[in-house]
Design a protein around this motif. Structure first.
Motif, short mmCIF file in Angstrom:
data_model
loop_
_atom_site.label_atom_id
_atom_site.label_comp_id
_atom_site.label_asym_id
_atom_site.label_seq_id
_atom_site.Cartn_x
_atom_site.Cartn_y
_atom_site.Cartn_z
N PHE A 1 -14.50 -53.77 -44.02
CA PHE A 1 -15.26 -54.92 -44.30
C PHE A 1 -14.73 -55.65 -45.55
CE2 PHE A 1 -18.68 -56.79 -46.91
CZ PHE A 1 -19.45 -57.57 -46.05
N ILE B 1 -11.93 -58.15 -44.61
CA ILE B 1 -12.33 -58.95 -43.82
C ILE B 1 -12.98 -60.17 -44.41
CG2 ILE B 1 -14.14 -59.42 -42.09
CD1 ILE B 1 -13.12 -57.13 -40.53
N VAL C 1 -12.30 -63.90 -44.66
CA VAL C 1 -13.25 -64.95 -44.58
C VAL C 1 -13.66 -65.88 -45.33
CG1 VAL C 1 -15.76 -65.31 -43.92
CG2 VAL C 1 -14.38 -63.59 -42.48
N GLN D 1 -10.31 -62.82 -36.07
CA GLN D 1 -11.62 -62.81 -35.14
C GLN D 1 -11.34 -61.36 -34.35
OE1 GLN D 1 -14.13 -65.12 -34.51
NE2 GLN D 1 -14.86 -63.24 -33.89
N ILE E 1 -12.59 -58.76 -36.89
CA ILE E 1 -14.14 -58.91 -36.84
C ILE E 1 -14.79 -58.18 -35.73
CG2 ILE E 1 -15.91 -60.57 -36.59
CD1 ILE E 1 -14.29 -62.50 -38.61
N TYR F 1 -14.32 -54.73 -36.04
CA TYR F 1 -15.59 -54.16 -37.25
C TYR F 1 -16.93 -54.05 -36.68
CZ TYR F 1 -18.27 -54.02 -41.28
OH TYR F 1 -19.32 -53.74 -42.15
N ASN F 2 -17.47 -55.34 -35.92
CA ASN F 2 -18.87 -55.19 -35.61
C ASN F 2 -18.98 -54.40 -34.43
OD1 ASN F 2 -19.29 -57.41 -37.09
ND2 ASN F 2 -18.89 -58.97 -35.79
N ALA G 1 -19.40 -51.01 -36.46
CA ALA G 1 -20.68 -50.88 -37.14
C ALA G 1 -21.88 -50.73 -36.21
CB ALA G 1 -20.72 -52.47 -37.81
N ASN H 1 -24.43 -48.08 -36.15
CA ASN H 1 -25.98 -48.36 -36.38
C ASN H 1 -26.80 -47.61 -35.36
OD1 ASN H 1 -26.05 -50.19 -38.74
ND2 ASN H 1 -25.50 -51.97 -37.30
N ALA I 1 -27.20 -44.05 -36.44
CA ALA I 1 -28.23 -43.89 -37.76
C ALA I 1 -29.67 -44.06 -37.08
CB ALA I 1 -27.64 -45.12 -38.51
N SER J 1 -28.83 -50.80 -42.28
CA SER J 1 -27.90 -50.71 -41.09
C SER J 1 -26.64 -51.72 -41.67
CB SER J 1 -28.47 -51.17 -40.08
OG SER J 1 -29.26 -52.77 -40.08
N PHE J 2 -25.75 -51.44 -40.84
CA PHE J 2 -24.67 -52.37 -41.03
C PHE J 2 -24.80 -54.04 -40.28
CE2 PHE J 2 -22.63 -48.21 -41.12
CZ PHE J 2 -22.25 -48.24 -42.45
N GLY J 3 -24.44 -54.99 -41.13
CA GLY J 3 -24.68 -56.20 -40.77
C GLY J 3 -23.39 -56.57 -39.72
N ALA J 4 -23.63 -57.79 -39.11
CA ALA J 4 -22.69 -58.33 -38.33
C ALA J 4 -22.11 -59.15 -39.01
CB ALA J 4 -23.27 -58.98 -37.00
N VAL J 5 -20.40 -59.20 -38.81
CA VAL J 5 -19.56 -60.29 -39.74
C VAL J 5 -19.31 -61.32 -38.69
CG1 VAL J 5 -17.85 -60.76 -41.02
CG2 VAL J 5 -19.09 -58.38 -40.85
N SER J 6 -18.97 -62.72 -39.07
CA SER J 6 -18.26 -63.74 -38.30
C SER J 6 -17.48 -64.49 -39.15
CB SER J 6 -19.52 -64.75 -37.67
OG SER J 6 -20.14 -65.57 -38.58
N GLY K 1 -21.18 -62.67 -43.64
CA GLY K 1 -21.71 -61.87 -43.27
C GLY K 1 -21.89 -60.97 -44.26
N THR K 2 -23.14 -60.05 -44.23
CA THR K 2 -23.27 -58.80 -45.39
C THR K 2 -22.80 -57.62 -44.82
OG1 THR K 2 -25.53 -58.63 -44.78
CG2 THR K 2 -24.87 -60.22 -46.43
N GLU K 3 -22.28 -56.51 -45.78
CA GLU K 3 -21.89 -55.29 -45.11
C GLU K 3 -23.35 -54.58 -44.73
OE1 GLU K 3 -20.35 -53.04 -48.07
OE2 GLU K 3 -19.36 -51.47 -46.81
#
Lengths: 395, 197
Positions: A330, A333, A337, A359, A362, A365-366, A369, A373, A376, B82-87, B91-93
Motif C-alpha cells: 500500500f 502504491i 499514485v 494499475q 493496484i 493489491y485490491n 485486500a 476483508n 476478517a 477493513s482495507f480500502g480499495a485503491v485506484s 484511496g485509503t489503506e
C-alpha cells in the motif's frame, strides 16, 4: 492458353504491386505520423491554434461522404471491437458492424457535435451530412437508442439525471452509456476525454481560418467553414466555462489506444489527424495555462518540467513493492499514485507503460485486500455469533 | 485374613488413586457448569475485540462494546476496520465503519451509522464449555486454559481454523477471555472479551 497465361501474369503483378504499395504506404504512414507536426512552431495560444487549423485542413485531402460513414470496411478499421464487431462510442461495447438501417440494437452515425448545434440556431447550422457532418474524426458509431437519448443534448456534468442504457438487439440492458438531465448529456468518464478531443478537433478544423488565427481553409469547400463556439455544444454560461469543462475532461480521461488506433485509421482514409489525440497537451497550451516547452521542436509534447515529473513517476513505479506485506504494498502504491496525480495529460500519455504497471499493482493489491476483508468479515461474524448476546438478555 | 486385608488395602489404594486422579483432572461437570454460569452472568458491559493479523505489519481490528441498560435491551457500539480499495485517483489503506445498534428481546430495533449486517450476526448461541470440547485443560481458582478440540461445539457453529486455544481469567465472574487460532488462510485471529460486572 495465352490469355490465361497473360491473366495469370497480370494477376501476380497486381498482387505484387499492391503489396509493395501497401508496404510503402504503411512505412510512409508511420514515418509521416511521427513527422506530421514537424511544421508546428508555435508553443501556445492563438498562434498554435492557427497553425493546427492550417495543418489539419491542408492535409485533409479526402472529405468523406455521409455514406462513407456507414461503410463497414471503414468502420471496422476505425472502430474495431472484438471478433469482427465494432466498438460503440459512448459505452465502449461491441456492436455488430453490419449496417442495418440504424435499427434499435444496431449502430447509427453519431454527430458528436450535433448537426442542430453546429450554429447559433437550428435554422442556421454549419453542417448536416457533409463537411464537418461526415468527417470520420467526428462521426462515431453509437447504438441507435443511445444516439436518440443523446439527441441534441449539450454536453455537461450534473448530479442525478436519467441513466442512458446501452441495450442489445433483444433490448437486453448491457450497461450504462451516459446520463441525461434537462437538455444536457453527460458521457461516462471513460468517454469524456474522447468527446472533448473530438469537439476540439471540430472547433479547430471547421471554424473558418480567420476565427482561429489560421491562414487557409485548405482543400475544403468554403461552405464547410464558418463560426463555431464551444457553447454551441457544451452547456455552459460562457466560452471560458465551456473550455474549462473540455479541458477537465481531456485531463480526466487521457488518450487511450482506442483513440490512437482510430486516429491512425482515419488518417489513412482522409489524410489528416486529430492533433488533440496525438498531443493532448495542445489543449492546455491553446486554451489553458500550459505551453509547450522547447518551441520549434515539432510539438513533441514536452511540457516544461515534464521530464522531471515523468522521471519521478518512473522511479516511483520502479519502487513498487509487489511481494512484500500488504502494508508495504500500500505504501509504495500510495507514493506512486501521489506522483501520478501530478502528471499532466501529456506526461500521462508518455508514461502509459508505467501507468499500466501501476494499475496492475493496484489491481493485485485490491484483490489481496478484498480477500483479507473476506476473512476478517468471517471472523467478526464468528466472534459475534460466539458472543451470543441475544441469548437471555446478556452473555 | 490376609486376603481380606489385601482386599481392603487394594480398595484403599484404588480409592486413593481415584481421589488423586479426580483432584488432578479438570473437574468436568462442576468445572464447566461454573464456567458456563459465569459466561451467562449479567454484565453491565462487555468489550469484544477481534484482531486479524495477516502478516507482521498488516492487521485489522474491530471492537464491539455491548452494554445492557435493562435485562431485555442490548446496545452495541461498533468500530469495524477493513482495507480500502485503491485506484489511480487515490484511496485509503483502511476504512473504519462505526455505528450503534439497539437490540430488544432478540430483535434489532434501531441501527444507526454504517451497516455491518448486524442483525444476522447475533442470532446464534454463545460459547459452550464442555469437557469434550477441550484437551490439555488447566484450571485454577482464577484461570482456565485449554486447547479447543471441538470448535463447532465450543463456538456454537463450525469454523474452518486450526490450533484454537482458549484462556480466561476470572474471580466470581469472568474478567477476560481470549480465543486464539489460525484461520484457514493462515492469518492469526484473536477474540478478546473484557467483562465488567
Amino acid at each position: 492458353m495465352q490469355k490465361i497465361r497473360r491473366f495469370f501474369i497480370l494477376s501476380v503483378a497486381a498482387v505484387l504491386l499492391f503489396a509493395v504499395t501497401s508496404a510503402g504506404h504503411f512505412l510512409r504512414l508511420s514515418a509521416t505520423a511521427a513527422d506530421y507536426y514537424a511544421g508546428i512552431t508555435a508553443t501556445e495560444g492563438d498562434a498554435l491554434l492557427g497553425q493546427l487549423h492550417d495543418l489539419i485542413t491542408t492535409t485533409h485531402t479526402r472529405y468523406t461522404s455521409y455514406k462513407d460513414c456507414k461503410n463497414p470496411t471503414y468502420v471496422k478499421k476505425t472502430d474495431p471491437g472484438t471478433g469482427g464487431a465494432l466498438m460503440e462510442f459512448y459505452a465502449h461495447e461491441n456492436l455488430s458492424s453490419s449496417w442495418q438501417g440504424a435499427a434499435s440494437g444496431t449502430w447509427n452515425r453519431e454527430h458528436v457535435w450535433c448537426q442542430s448545434l453546429s450554429g447559433p440556431s437550428k435554422s442556421n447550422t454549419l453542417w448536416g451530412e457533409s463537411g464537418g457532418g461526415s468527417d470520420l474524426h467526428h462521426i462515431r458509431p453509437t447504438e441507435s437508442r443511445v444516439n436518440s437519448a443523446r439527441g441534441n443534448n449539450k454536453f455537461a456534468e450534473f448530479s442525478g439525471g436519467s441513466t442512458v442504457t446501452y441495450r442489445d438487439a433483444s433490448n437486453t440492458v448491457i450497461g450504462p452509456a451516459g446520463a441525461t438531465s434537462g437538455g444536457k448529456f453527460e458521457p461516462l468518464d471513460f468517454a469524456k476525454g474522447d468527446v472533448a478531443r473530438i469537439v476540439m478537433y471540430v472547433y479547430t478544423h471547421y471554424n473558418t481560418y480567420s476565427n482561429v488565427h489560421g491562414t487557409t481553409n485548405g482543400r475544403g469547400n468554403s461552405n464547410y467553414f464558418g463560426t463555431l463556439k464551444f457553447t454551441y455544444v457544451v452547456s455552459a454560461g460562457s466560452e471560458d466555462a465551456a473550455i474549462a469543462l473540455l479541458l477537465k475532461w481531456n485531463e480526466l480521461d487521457p488518450v487511450d489506444s482506442i483513440e490512437r488506433t482510430r486516429n491512425d485509421a482515419v488518417y489513412e482514409i482522409q489524410g489528416n489527424r486529430n492533433p488533440f489525440i496525438d498531443h493532448p497537451e495542445y489543449a492546455e497550451a491553446i486554451w489553458g495555462d500550459g505551453d509547450i516547452g522547447g518551441g520549434g521542436d515539432g510539438g513533441g509534447g514536452d511540457i516544461g518540467g515534464g521530464d522531471a515529473e515523468n522521471a519521478d513517476f518512473h522511479a516511483a513505479v520502479a519502487a513498487l513493492v509487489t511481494d512484500g506485506t500488504l502494508a508495504e504494498r500500500f505504501q509504495s502504491i500510495a507514493a506512486a499514485v501521489a506522483v501520478y496525480r501530478k502528471l499532466t495529460p501529456a506526461e500521462k500519455n508518455v508514461a502509459q507503460t508505467d501507468i499500466a504497471t501501476l494499475q496492475a499493482a493496484i489491481d493485485a493489491y485490491n484483490e489481496a485486500a478484498a480477500a483479507y476483508n473476506g476473512v476478517a468479515e468471517q471472523m467478526n461474524g464468528a466472534a459475534l455469533s460466539a458472543s451470543g448476546v441475544l441469548c437471555g438478555g446478556g452473555i | 485374613m490376609k486376603n481380606n486385608l489385601k482386599n481392603v488395602l487394594a480398595c484403599l489404594a484404588s480409592a486413593s488413586l481415584l481421589v488423586l486422579f479426580a483432584a488432578c483432572a479438570p473437574r468436568s461437570t462442576d468445572t464447566y457448569k461454573h464456567l458456563n454460569d459465569m459466561f451467562s452472568a449479567h454484565y453491565s458491559e462487555i468489550v469484544l475485540t477481534v484482531t486479524n493479523t495477516f502478516d507482521e505489519d498488516t492487521s485489522l481490528t474491530s471492537v464491539y462494546t455491548f452494554s445492557y441498560p435493562s435485562a431485555e435491551n442490548v446496545v452495541i457500539h461498533y468500530t469495524v476496520e477493513s482495507f480500502g480499495a485503491v485506484s489511480l485517483e487515490g484511496g485509503t489503506e483502511k476504512v473504519t465503519r462505526t455505528g450503534t445498534a439497539l437490540i430488544t428481546d432478540g430483535e434489532l430495533i434501531l441501527s444507526t451509522g454504517d451497516d455491518i449486517g448486524i442483525s444476522e450476526s447475533f442470532a446464534k448461541k454463545g460459547l459452550t464449555f464442555r469437557a469434550d470440547c477441550f484437551e490439555n485443560a488447566e484450571l485454577t481458582n482464577t484461570s482456565f486454559s485449554a486447547d479447543v478440540t471441538d470448535v463447532a461445539l465450543f463456538l456454537g457453529s463450525p469454523l474452518s481454523c486450526s490450533g484454537m486455544k482458549v484462556s480466561a481469567a476470572f474471580g466470581s465472574a469472568f474478567e477476560s477471555l481470549t480465543v486464539s487460532f489460525a484461520a484457514a488462510d493462515g492469518s492469526a485471529v484473536e477474540f478478546c472479551y473484557e467483562f465488567t460486572l
